[in-house]
Design a protein around this motif. Structure first.
Motif, PDB file in Angstrom:
ATOM      1  N   PRO A   5      38.133  28.320  35.265  1.00 25.74           N
ATOM      2  CA  PRO A   5      39.372  28.217  35.628  1.00 25.74           C
ATOM      3  C   PRO A   5      40.182  29.407  35.552  1.00 25.74           C
ATOM      4  O   PRO A   5      41.130  29.815  36.140  1.00 25.74           O
ATOM      5  N   VAL A   6      39.718  30.121  34.645  1.00 28.44           N
ATOM      6  CA  VAL A   6      40.588  31.519  34.063  1.00 28.44           C
ATOM      7  C   VAL A   6      40.203  32.482  35.394  1.00 28.44           C
ATOM      8  O   VAL A   6      41.196  33.286  35.799  1.00 28.44           O
ATOM      9  N   SER A   7      38.916  32.612  35.812  1.00 24.14           N
ATOM     10  CA  SER A   7      38.759  33.289  36.855  1.00 24.14           C
ATOM     11  C   SER A   7      39.069  32.781  38.258  1.00 24.14           C
ATOM     12  O   SER A   7      39.535  33.900  39.009  1.00 24.14           O
ATOM     13  N   VAL A   8      39.312  31.541  38.452  1.00 20.29           N
ATOM     14  CA  VAL A   8      39.845  30.988  39.847  1.00 20.29           C
ATOM     15  C   VAL A   8      41.497  31.449  39.663  1.00 20.29           C
ATOM     16  O   VAL A   8      42.091  32.026  40.781  1.00 20.29           O
ATOM     17  N   VAL A  13      45.972  34.868  41.432  1.00 17.76           N
ATOM     18  CA  VAL A  13      47.018  35.983  41.066  1.00 17.76           C
ATOM     19  C   VAL A  13      46.727  37.145  41.872  1.00 17.76           C
ATOM     20  O   VAL A  13      47.753  38.051  42.443  1.00 17.76           O
ATOM     21  N   GLY A  14      45.477  37.576  41.851  1.00 20.01           N
ATOM     22  CA  GLY A  14      45.132  38.764  42.638  1.00 20.01           C
ATOM     23  C   GLY A  14      45.515  38.871  44.101  1.00 20.01           C
ATOM     24  O   GLY A  14      46.079  39.379  44.792  1.00 20.01           O
ATOM     25  N   LEU A  15      45.349  37.507  44.886  1.00 24.14           N
ATOM     26  CA  LEU A  15      45.736  37.317  46.080  1.00 24.14           C
ATOM     27  C   LEU A  15      47.141  37.316  46.263  1.00 24.14           C
ATOM     28  O   LEU A  15      47.760  37.874  47.350  1.00 24.14           O
ATOM     29  N   ALA A  16      47.749  36.732  45.199  1.00 24.44           N
ATOM     30  CA  ALA A  16      49.313  36.787  45.313  1.00 24.44           C
ATOM     31  C   ALA A  16      49.931  38.142  45.547  1.00 24.44           C
ATOM     32  O   ALA A  16      50.977  38.616  46.198  1.00 24.44           O
ATOM     33  N   VAL A  17      49.357  38.995  44.544  1.00 24.58           N
ATOM     34  CA  VAL A  17      49.917  40.394  44.520  1.00 24.58           C
ATOM     35  C   VAL A  17      49.666  41.058  45.962  1.00 24.58           C
ATOM     36  O   VAL A  17      50.226  41.944  46.240  1.00 24.58           O
ATOM     37  N   LEU A  18      48.547  41.036  46.190  1.00 17.99           N
ATOM     38  CA  LEU A  18      48.050  41.447  47.645  1.00 17.99           C
ATOM     39  C   LEU A  18      49.078  40.923  48.776  1.00 17.99           C
ATOM     40  O   LEU A  18      49.599  41.904  49.655  1.00 17.99           O
ATOM     41  N   ALA A  19      49.090  39.632  48.848  1.00 20.55           N
ATOM     42  CA  ALA A  19      50.196  39.181  49.822  1.00 20.55           C
ATOM     43  C   ALA A  19      51.885  39.687  49.315  1.00 20.55           C
ATOM     44  O   ALA A  19      52.374  40.096  50.593  1.00 20.55           O
TER      45      ALA A  19
END
Length: 73
Positions: A5-8, A13-19
């Protein structure tokens, strides 16, 4: 097993930063496009006047007959 769950979550979070960064770039490009359009509208009449002047200078130069002046070698 807690790492799944931490990696997911980190992936989301990484996708949110990219968005977020993509959205900021999108807004910047739109702003830059508006600025270019405004500059194009402001410079349009001046460019037209310069083109007319250039055409006039080219026409007057073309209509002059070449001289048989002094030639340097």
């Amino acid at each position: 097993m807690a790492w799944v769950p931490v990696s997911v979550a980190l992936g989301f979070v990484g996708l949110a930063v990219l968005a977020f960064c993509s959205f900021k770039v999108y807004l910047g490009v739109r702003r830059f496009g508006r600025e270019l359009e405004r500059a194009r509208r402001r410079l349009g009449p001046k460019q037209s006047a310069l083109n007319d002047e250039l055409r006039y200078l080219q026409d007057t130069r073309a209509s002059q007959e070449p001289d048989d002046g002094v030639r340097s070698s």
